[in-house]
Design a protein around this motif. Structure first.
Motif, mmCIF file in Angstrom:
data_model
loop_
_atom_site.group_PDB
_atom_site.id
_atom_site.type_symbol
_atom_site.label_atom_id
_atom_site.label_comp_id
_atom_site.label_asym_id
_atom_site.label_seq_id
_atom_site.Cartn_x
_atom_site.Cartn_y
_atom_site.Cartn_z
ATOM 1 N N THR A 606 -7.123 3.552 -13.103
ATOM 2 C CA THR A 606 -7.211 3.995 -11.944
ATOM 3 C C THR A 606 -6.638 5.441 -11.549
ATOM 4 N N VAL A 607 -5.222 5.533 -11.971
ATOM 5 C CA VAL A 607 -4.706 6.886 -11.786
ATOM 6 C C VAL A 607 -5.413 8.031 -12.295
ATOM 7 N N LEU A 836 4.546 4.968 -14.804
ATOM 8 C CA LEU A 836 3.494 4.849 -14.042
ATOM 9 C C LEU A 836 3.630 4.701 -12.382
ATOM 10 N N GLY A 837 4.622 3.837 -12.304
ATOM 11 C CA GLY A 837 4.813 3.544 -10.908
ATOM 12 C C GLY A 837 5.838 4.502 -10.120
ATOM 13 N N MET A 838 6.894 5.140 -10.861
ATOM 14 C CA MET A 838 7.571 6.297 -10.129
ATOM 15 C C MET A 838 6.869 7.507 -10.124
ATOM 16 N N LEU A 839 6.022 7.986 -11.044
ATOM 17 C CA LEU A 839 5.727 9.473 -11.217
ATOM 18 C C LEU A 839 3.818 9.460 -10.426
ATOM 19 N N TYR A 840 3.292 8.366 -10.585
ATOM 20 C CA TYR A 840 2.064 8.599 -10.183
ATOM 21 C C TYR A 840 1.357 7.710 -9.126
ATOM 22 N N VAL A 844 -1.181 8.895 -5.869
ATOM 23 C CA VAL A 844 -2.424 8.235 -5.734
ATOM 24 C C VAL A 844 -2.437 7.488 -4.370
ATOM 25 N N TYR A 845 -1.420 7.069 -4.018
ATOM 26 C CA TYR A 845 -1.278 6.522 -2.665
ATOM 27 C C TYR A 845 -1.667 7.713 -1.678
ATOM 28 N N ILE A 846 -0.923 8.892 -1.813
ATOM 29 C CA ILE A 846 -1.386 9.806 -0.662
ATOM 30 C C ILE A 846 -2.700 10.369 -0.734
ATOM 31 N N ILE A 847 -3.079 10.428 -2.150
ATOM 32 C CA ILE A 847 -4.338 11.097 -2.215
ATOM 33 C C ILE A 847 -5.555 10.299 -1.811
#
Length: 879
Positions: A606-607, A836-840, A844-847
């Motif tokens: 997904t990322v 994955l959770g800390m960096l992306y 992704v949420y903002i995008i």
């Protein structure tokens, strides 16, 4: 003397002192035996045979001879005369040759028998008449015509031993009909002695075979003091020791004159070893009876299992009034038969037709309890008046009790053995010649001995007559058991022994257990899966030791460990394959790692898709697009390794594990290290200069990242080349104390240390990255990547610090394969999830959910980063 046993005529010959000694004994014989020396039954013939018989008993009060012995003496002597008559009347046996005889009385005394036997050799040393040696000496050269070719006898073993020592000096073969002492089997000392009766050693062998056939291995022996009992027991002990499998618990001797309570003492001693229920008994009839009485008094009826010698045989006198104690006793008796022809011959003997037997008149008086009118009885006649005068019309068997003596058969066989040997010798040395030829006149004793040892014919009872290399006849015995049927006891024939035992076990009966023989064992048999641990010095006694652990019973004495890959059966009597296990897809231990891996792969995908779709947005550009894609690739590989760890090991799977296990982490931590190092260098240089640091362009970052990752790849490829991967079954990993829980583990050929070594380089990158994250913690707040990277590395270190003790702490666990695999895959998935959770995830949420903030609300947050990115991409500078 030459090898032929004759003396060359003419020359003067001085016999050695050894040969003169017997003659001196003869010439100086005591006066008390003078009446009988020289008295003999003489039959003329071409070949003379000697005979030694105990016609009279041992004399008392200094006399050489005592009363006449009707059965053991006269019956046996007449048996030889009967045999000679039949041989001389047989045209097919020794045609043209008549056998003569000189039969002597031993008076049941060895010294007297020696004096009589010297008459057999006297003819060999008698000087020829008229011949003189220079100086007046008499030459020894003329051989008398009536010389003895062979001797039949003697009866008692002590007599045969004495006579055999003399006859062998003159090469005169001797065949006994009753001597059974094992000592006479020594062919080196008694090389000219043979016998048609089996030696006592055969009887002992038969008893050993009976004991072994009954399954006994622990017995006691009981013997009457004297030659018979002690020699019998000695032979039994010797044979049992040589044969093995039979041990002697006790050897007890009964004194010649037992004191009161002696037999009770014997029973008490036998009970000191109660497991030795089998009792081998060589004893007199009286001693046997008193032993049985003592066993009854001790309330031990049925405890002892008796095996009796021929002194017990099938007699009723030893068990009279103690039959209940004797029930089950097994006894041995030499096989013998009554010769009908001899009965007819002997019962027709009378004073008129049997004048050749000089002792027959004496026998007549004793047998019919009468007295002849003239003193013809000779030695041994009673001086007192008999109740009546003999008429001469008495008949044996009609006017007196008659029963054929047991050794008659053997006397006849002994005579026939010599006759058959002479017949074979005559055919070989005198072919086509009727009567004696010069080659057999005189008869060569050494040659005759060879023919005697080679005879093989059916004897008077229809059984074969032959001799072994020691001159012994084959042993033939009947085996009896005393049984009670319908309230009455009797001896029942249950087998026979002729060189080997034939025992009808189904005919045996025992008290309490009619079918199975009672046990006479030192130790009970060991059970399945147990070995015998022998008791030192007692080969029939042992302790049973279980084959424990991974050992199995090879034989009754040995336990061995099962080979690798096998475990013992439940009863430890064999080995069976050890079950093989592996972590499969359906295992509960694989559920959590697989769920995390699937979720992680979906999130990573997904990322990646989001970043690709928003490739040119400021937030993606500010994240460092190239390094982000590399980092996402490493995270994907970390999740994917879970499937390789669960898959069934094989060469391809093991190779993929080696390659990808450290590749994903090395790729991830190389990208993070490059990124943190770039940030740290940019802001550190910015404090001192406006000139950007070198190697901060995207191309430089990729080169640095791949260079760091290549170290891992090169190391793994070298490992694959040096040690090609393959799967193994590790049987030691789950070799539990309980073999039933043992399992073989199917896995790749990677030890715990090699697995950690495969991740070692990644851990080094992780630690280095953490150090740079700590150093970069002071970057401006406007740069949003520093703190997430630092938090990611701190969390990753915690995850891996928790993984190491759990991984090595389960090394001895029975669930090691499951725990370690699950721990490794979960730890790697968690570390990937943290990155994955800390960096992306925030990006992704903002995008996805706040695209308008991508430029406005978050503009200031990414301004510095965007400026740095633009500067690095354009190669320019920025403030």
């Amino acid at each position: 003397m030459g090898s032929t046993g004759t003396v060359p005529p003419g020359p003067c010959w001085k016999p050695p002192l050894l040969l003169l000694l017997p003659l001196l004994l003869y010439w100086v014989a005591p006066v008390r035996s003078h009446r009988t020396v020289g008295e003999a039954v003489r039959l003329p013939g071409d070949v003379m045979l000697g005979g030694l018989f105990p016609v009279h008993a041992r004399g008392a009060s200094g006399a050489a001879c005592g009363p006449v012995k009707k059965e053991q003496g006269v019956h046996r002597l007449e048996a030889m005369l009967y045999a000679l008559d039949r041989i001389n009347d047989d045209p097919a046996l020794l045609p043209g040759v008549r056998l003569g005889a000189r039969l002597l009385d031993t008076c049941s005394r060895d010294t007297h028998a020696l004096e009589q036997a010297l008459t057999f050799v006297q003819a060999l040393l008698r000087p020829a008449s008229g011949a003189r040696c220079p100086g007046g000496g008499q030459p020894i050269g003329a051989v008398p015509e009536q010389r003895v070719a062979a001797v039949v006898g003697a009866s008692a073993s002590s007599v045969s031993i004495m006579v055999a020592n003399v006859l062998r000096l003159f090469a005169i073969p001797q065949i006994s009909y009753a001597s059974t002492a094992p000592e006479l089997s020594d062919n080196a000392r008694y090389d000219f002695f043979s016998r048609v009766v089996p030696p006592d050693s055969y009887q002992a062998q038969a008893m050993v075979d009976v004991v072994r056939a009954l399954g006994w291995n622990y017995v006691s022996t009981l013997a009457s003091e004297g030659n018979y009992g002690e020699s019998g027991v000695e032979a039994f002990v010797q044979i049992s020791r040589e044969a093995g499998g039979v041990c002697i618990a006790q050897s007890i001797k009964i004194p010649r004159e037992p004191k009161p309570g002696e037999f009770d003492k014997v029973i008490r001693r036998l009970m000191e070893t109660p497991n030795a229920r089998g009792i081998i008994i060589f004893a007199s009839e009286d001693d046997i009876k008193r032993v049985l009485e003592a066993a009854r008094q001790a309330n031990l009826t049925g405890h002892f299992l008796w095996v009796g010698s021929d002194s017990w045989g099938a007699k009723t006198s030893p068990i009279l009034n103690v039959e209940d104690v004797a029930v089950g006793a097994i006894t041995i008796l030499p096989k013998r038969a009554s010769i009908d022809g001899f009965d007819q011959y002997f019962t027709t003997r009378s004073l008129e037709n049997n004048r050749r037997n000089i002792w027959f008149a004496e026998f007549w008086e004793d047998n019919f309890n009468c007295k002849l009118t003239t003193m013809t009885a000779g030695l041994g006649a009673q001086s007192d008046e008999a109740p009546r005068k003999c008429t001469g019309e008495e008949r044996i068997g009609r006017d007196s009790v008659y029963k054929q003596e047991g050794k008659v058969q053997f006397v006849i066989d002994a005579v026939y053995a010599i006759a058959h040997a002479l017949h074979s010798m005559h055919q070989a040395l005198c072919p086509g010649h009727t009567g004696l030829c010069p080659a057999m006149s005189p008869t060569n004793g050494r040659v005759l001995l060879q023919y005697i040892r080679a005879v093989h014919f059916n004897g008077s009872a229809g059984t074969p007559v032959m001799f072994n290399e020691n001159g012994d006849a084959p042993g033939r015995y009947d085996i009896f058991q005393y049984q009670v049927t319908n309230g009455s006891g009797s001896y029942r024939a249950v087998g026979q022994w002729t060189e080997s035992l034939k025992l009808s076990v189904q005919d045996l009966e025992w008290l309490g257990s009619p079918l199975l023989p009672p046990a006479s064992l030192c130790s009970l048999p060991c059970g399945p899966g147990e070995r015998k641990k022998m008791v030192k010095g007692v080969p029939c006694c042992w302790h049973c030791e279980p084959c424990d652990g991974y050992r199995y019973q090879v034989d009754e004495f040995t336990c061995e460990a099962c080979p690798l890959g096998a475990r013992p059966t439940l009863n430890h009597t064999a080995c069976r394959p050890t079950p093989v296990i592996r972590l499969d897809w359906a295992s509960p231990w694989a559920v959590l790692p697989l769920l995390l891996a699937v979720a992680g792969i979906v999130a990573t995908a997904t990322v990646l898709v989001t970043f690709i779709r928003h490739h040119n947005t400021p937030i993606v550009r500010a994240s460092g697009r190239e390094l982000s894609y590399i980092l996402l690739t490493g995270i994907f590989l970390i999740y994917a390794i879970t499937f390789l760890m669960v898959a069934e090991p094989g060469s391809a799977i093991c190779a993929a594990r080696r390659l990808l296990l450290g590749l994903g982490t090395a790729l991830s931590y190389s990208a993070l290290l490059t990124k943190t190092n770039r940030i740290y260098r940019i802001f550190e240089r910015g404090k001192r200069s406006v000139t950007p640091p070198p190697f901060i362009s995207p191309t430089s970052q990729l080169v640095i990242t791949f260079s760091l990752t290549s170290v891992q790849v090169i190391g793994v490829v070298a490992w694959l080349g040096f040690q090609p991967p393959h799967s193994i079954i590790d049987y030691e990993e789950q070799r539990t104390p309980d073999p039933e829980q043992a399992r073989g583990v199917l896995k790749c050929d990677m030890s715990d240390l090699s697995l950690i070594g495969c991740l070692g380089y990644s851990l080094l990158l992780m630690v280095t990255c953490t150090v740079y994250a700590i150093k970069a913690r002071g970057v401006p707040e406007t740069f949003n990547e520093a703190k997430p990277i630092g938090f990611t590395m701190y969390t990753t270190c915690i995850v891996w610090l928790a993984f190491v003790p759990i991984f090595f702490g389960t090394a001895q666990s029975a669930e090691k394969i499951y725990i370690q695999t699950t721990t490794l895959t979960v730890s790697m998935s968690l570390s990937a999830s943290v990155s994955l959770g800390m960096l992306y995830v925030p990006k992704v949420y903002i995008i996805i959910f706040h695209p308008e903030q991508n430029v406005q609300k978050r503009k200031r947050s990414f301004k510095a980063t965007s400026t740095l990115v633009a500067a690095s991409e354009e190669g320019g500078t920025t403030k």
